[in-house]
Write a protein that holds these residues in place. Structure first.
Motif, short mmCIF file in Angstrom:
data_model
loop_
_atom_site.label_atom_id
_atom_site.label_comp_id
_atom_site.label_asym_id
_atom_site.label_seq_id
_atom_site.Cartn_x
_atom_site.Cartn_y
_atom_site.Cartn_z
N THR A 92 0.85 -1.24 0.05
CA THR A 92 0.11 -0.02 0.08
C THR A 92 0.87 1.52 0.18
N MET A 93 0.77 2.08 -1.04
CA MET A 93 1.06 3.39 -0.90
C MET A 93 0.33 4.44 -0.68
N ILE A 94 0.63 5.31 0.61
CA ILE A 94 -0.38 6.34 0.65
C ILE A 94 0.25 7.53 0.29
N ALA A 95 -0.49 8.26 -0.58
CA ALA A 95 -0.20 9.62 -0.99
C ALA A 95 -1.03 10.79 -0.09
N LEU A 96 -0.21 11.67 0.52
CA LEU A 96 -0.73 12.36 1.67
C LEU A 96 -0.61 13.91 1.05
N ASP A 97 -1.75 14.63 0.82
CA ASP A 97 -1.92 15.84 0.54
C ASP A 97 -1.53 16.85 1.60
N ILE A 98 -0.40 17.71 1.01
CA ILE A 98 0.05 18.63 2.37
C ILE A 98 -0.12 20.04 1.95
N SER A 99 -0.81 20.26 1.00
CA SER A 99 -1.25 21.72 0.49
C SER A 99 -1.61 22.58 1.56
N ASN A 100 -1.70 23.84 1.41
CA ASN A 100 -2.07 24.67 2.48
C ASN A 100 -3.48 24.50 2.82
N SER A 101 -4.37 24.12 1.69
CA SER A 101 -5.68 23.85 2.07
C SER A 101 -5.79 22.77 3.06
N MET A 102 -5.00 22.11 3.32
CA MET A 102 -5.18 20.90 4.45
C MET A 102 -5.17 21.50 5.68
N LEU A 103 -4.72 22.68 5.91
CA LEU A 103 -4.70 23.17 7.19
C LEU A 103 -6.02 23.61 7.75
N ALA A 104 -7.24 23.63 6.88
CA ALA A 104 -8.51 24.03 7.19
C ALA A 104 -9.11 23.09 8.38
N PHE A 126 -2.20 -2.97 10.07
CA PHE A 126 -1.48 -3.91 9.09
C PHE A 126 -0.62 -4.86 10.07
N ASN A 127 -0.63 -6.12 9.45
CA ASN A 127 0.16 -7.06 10.00
C ASN A 127 1.33 -7.55 9.21
N ASN A 128 0.95 -8.12 8.13
CA ASN A 128 2.03 -8.76 7.17
C ASN A 128 2.16 -7.88 5.81
N ASP A 129 1.60 -6.56 5.87
CA ASP A 129 1.63 -5.84 4.78
C ASP A 129 2.66 -4.77 4.71
N GLN A 130 2.95 -4.43 3.46
CA GLN A 130 4.13 -3.40 3.45
C GLN A 130 3.39 -1.87 3.27
N ILE A 131 3.88 -0.81 3.48
CA ILE A 131 3.49 0.45 3.30
C ILE A 131 4.68 1.38 2.95
N GLY A 132 4.11 2.52 2.17
CA GLY A 132 5.08 3.59 1.71
C GLY A 132 4.30 4.80 1.86
N LEU A 133 5.04 5.81 1.81
CA LEU A 133 4.32 7.11 2.11
C LEU A 133 4.96 8.21 0.98
N VAL A 134 3.96 8.86 0.41
CA VAL A 134 4.32 10.10 -0.65
C VAL A 134 3.57 11.31 -0.14
N VAL A 135 4.19 12.28 -0.15
CA VAL A 135 3.52 13.49 0.27
C VAL A 135 3.51 14.50 -1.15
N GLN A 158 5.17 12.35 11.90
CA GLN A 158 4.88 13.31 12.90
C GLN A 158 5.72 14.67 12.36
N ASP A 159 6.67 14.88 11.45
CA ASP A 159 7.22 15.86 10.95
C ASP A 159 6.75 16.47 9.76
N ILE A 160 5.25 15.98 9.30
CA ILE A 160 4.90 16.23 8.00
C ILE A 160 4.14 17.52 7.96
#
Length: 340
Positions: A92-104, A126-135, A158-160
Motif C-alpha cells: 500500500t502506498m499512501i499519498a498525503l496531500d500537504i497543500s495549505n488547504s489541508m490546514l482548514a 497492518f500485520n504482514n503488509d508493506q506500506i510506503g508514504l508519498v507527500v 510526525q514531521d509532515i
C-alpha cells in the motif's frame, strides 16, 4: 545496522555544553582574580611549578570520558545478521496531500492532522503488509519507501507539514504516478494507492493517472477530507488566507472529482469526517485485495557494543589521573605544554 537500545539517555549529552560553559566562566573569573593580584606574567614567575595547560587537558579528558559514558548508557548495538522474512500481505502506498488547504479546520482538529491520525490508525491494522508514504502539493516525492517497518512509518508522519514542499497546489496525478513507481516489481501481490486529499486538483490529469494505475493492476482509493460547504485556511497568525482582492479564501472538498478518480482507478471514494467510518470502510476494502508473498529485510541478533566504549572511557580516566595539575619534576626538561 547500528542502533541505540536506550536512546533516551542520549539527552544527557546536553550536560557537555553546560560543563564547557561553566568551565569557560570559571576560567574568566580566575583570570580576573589573577589580574587583581598582580601582573599575570609576574604571578606566573612566582609559581613556576603551576602548569597553565594541564588543568585544561584534565578537563577535556574528563569531559570526553563523561560523553562516552553517556553513549555507553544508551547501549550501542550492532545488527550482525540480516534475515529476509517472507510475509503474506499487500503493498500500500499512501499519498498525503500537504497543500495549505489541508490546514482548514472543518474536520477537527484540522484536515492534515486528521489525515495523519487516520494513516497512523491504518498502520496499526497492518500485520504482514508493506506500506510506503508519498507527500504532495504542487509537487510530490517519496517520504518513506515501501517497507514493513511500521514504527518508521509513524515516525515520518510526525514531521509532515505543508512547509515540506515549497511549490503549492494540488497535483494528484503527480502523486499517483510517484506512487506507481514506488511499488516493488512483485506482480503476485495486491497493490493499492490511497490518496488522502480535499480534491482540489489544480494540475489536471488525475483521472488518466488513475486509469494507468488500474492498467497495472493497482487499485486507487480516494479519501476526500473536508466539508463541501467550504472553510477558511488559517495562516498561523490568527488570520486566514486571502486572495489578491483581500477576500478570505474558502476551500471545499471536491467530492465529484474524487469519485471520478476513484472510479477510474477501480477503487472507491470514501469521505472522511469526524467519525471512524472512513477508517473502518477502508480497512474492509483493503482486506479484500489479493494477498501475496512479500519479502521484508530485517536486522536481527543485535550485539552489545558498549564494551569497546567502556575501554576508551577507562583509558581517558586513567590518563586524566596521570596528568597532574603541577608540573612533574621528573619531566621538567620535557616541555610538552610549553608555548613555542
Amino acid at each position: 545496522m547500528f542502533r541505540f537500545d536506550d536512546p533516551v539517555y542520549l539527552w544527557l549529552q546536553l550536560l557537555v555544553p553546560v560543563m564547557v560553559l561553566i568551565r569557560f566562566v570559571g576560567w574568566r573569573r580566575r583570570i580576573k582574580k589573577i589580574k587583581k593580584f598582580g601582573d599575570p606574567e609576574l604571578v606566573a614567575q612566582l609559581m613556576p611549578d603551576i602548569s597553565v595547560y594541564r588543568p585544561s587537558v584534565k578537563f577535556w579528558l574528563a569531559l570526553g570520558a563523561l560523553s562516552l559514558a553517556i553513549i555507553m548508557l544508551a547501549r550501542p548495538q550492532m545488527g550482525t545478521r540480516i534475515s529476509h522474512d517472507k510475509r503474506n500481505g499487500i503493498e500500500t502506498m499512501i499519498a498525503l496531500d500537504i497543500s495549505n488547504s489541508m490546514l482548514a479546520e472543518d474536520v477537527a482538529p484540522s484536515r492534515l492532522t486528521k489525515s495523519k491520525m487516520l494513516v497512523e490508525n491504518l498502520v496499526d491494522h497492518f500485520n504482514n503488509d508493506q506500506i510506503g508514504l508519498v507527500v504532495f502539493a504542487g509537487q510530490s516525492y517519496v517520504q518513506l519507501p515501501i517497507t514493513s517497518d511500521y514504527v518508521s512509518a509513524k515516525m515520518f508522519l510526525q514531521d509532515i507539514q505543508p512547509s515540506l514542499i515549497q511549490t503549492q497546489g494540488t497535483d494528484i496525478a503527480g502523486a499517483i504516478n510517484t506512487c506507481m513507481h514506488a511499488f516493488t516489481p512483485n506482480d503476485k501481490v495486491g497493490k493499492a494507492i490511497i490518496v488522502i486529499t480535499d480534491g482540489e486538483d489544480h494540475e489536471g490529469g488525475a483521472i488518466e493517472a488513475a486509469k494507468a494505475a488500474h492498467d497495472r493492476g493497482i487499485n486507487v482509493f480516494i479519501l476526500g477530507i473536508g466539508d463541501s460547504k467550504g472553510a477558511p485556511i488559517p495562516m498561523g497568525n490568527g488570520d486566514y488566507l486571502k486572495d489578491r482582492s483581500g477576500n478570505t479564501v474558502m476551500t471545499a472538498v471536491n467530492e465529484q472529482m474524487c469519485k471520478q478518480i476513484a472510479e477510474a482507478g477501480s477503487g472507491k471514494y470514501i469521505h472522511v469526517d469526524n467519525t471512524k467510518d472512513a477508517e473502518n470502510q477502508l480497512n474492509d476494502d483493503l482486506s479484500r485485495l489479493q494477498k501475496g508473498e512479500t519479502d521484508s529485510v530485517i536486522y536481527s541478533d543485535y550485539n552489545e557494543q558498549f564494551q569497546a566504549v567502556a575501554i576508551v572511557v577507562m583509558f581517558l580516566l586513567i590518563l586524566e589521573i596521570c596528568v597532574l595539575y603541577r608540573k612533574n619534576p621528573l619531566m621538567k626538561n620535557i616541555k610538552i605544554f610549553k608555548r613555542k
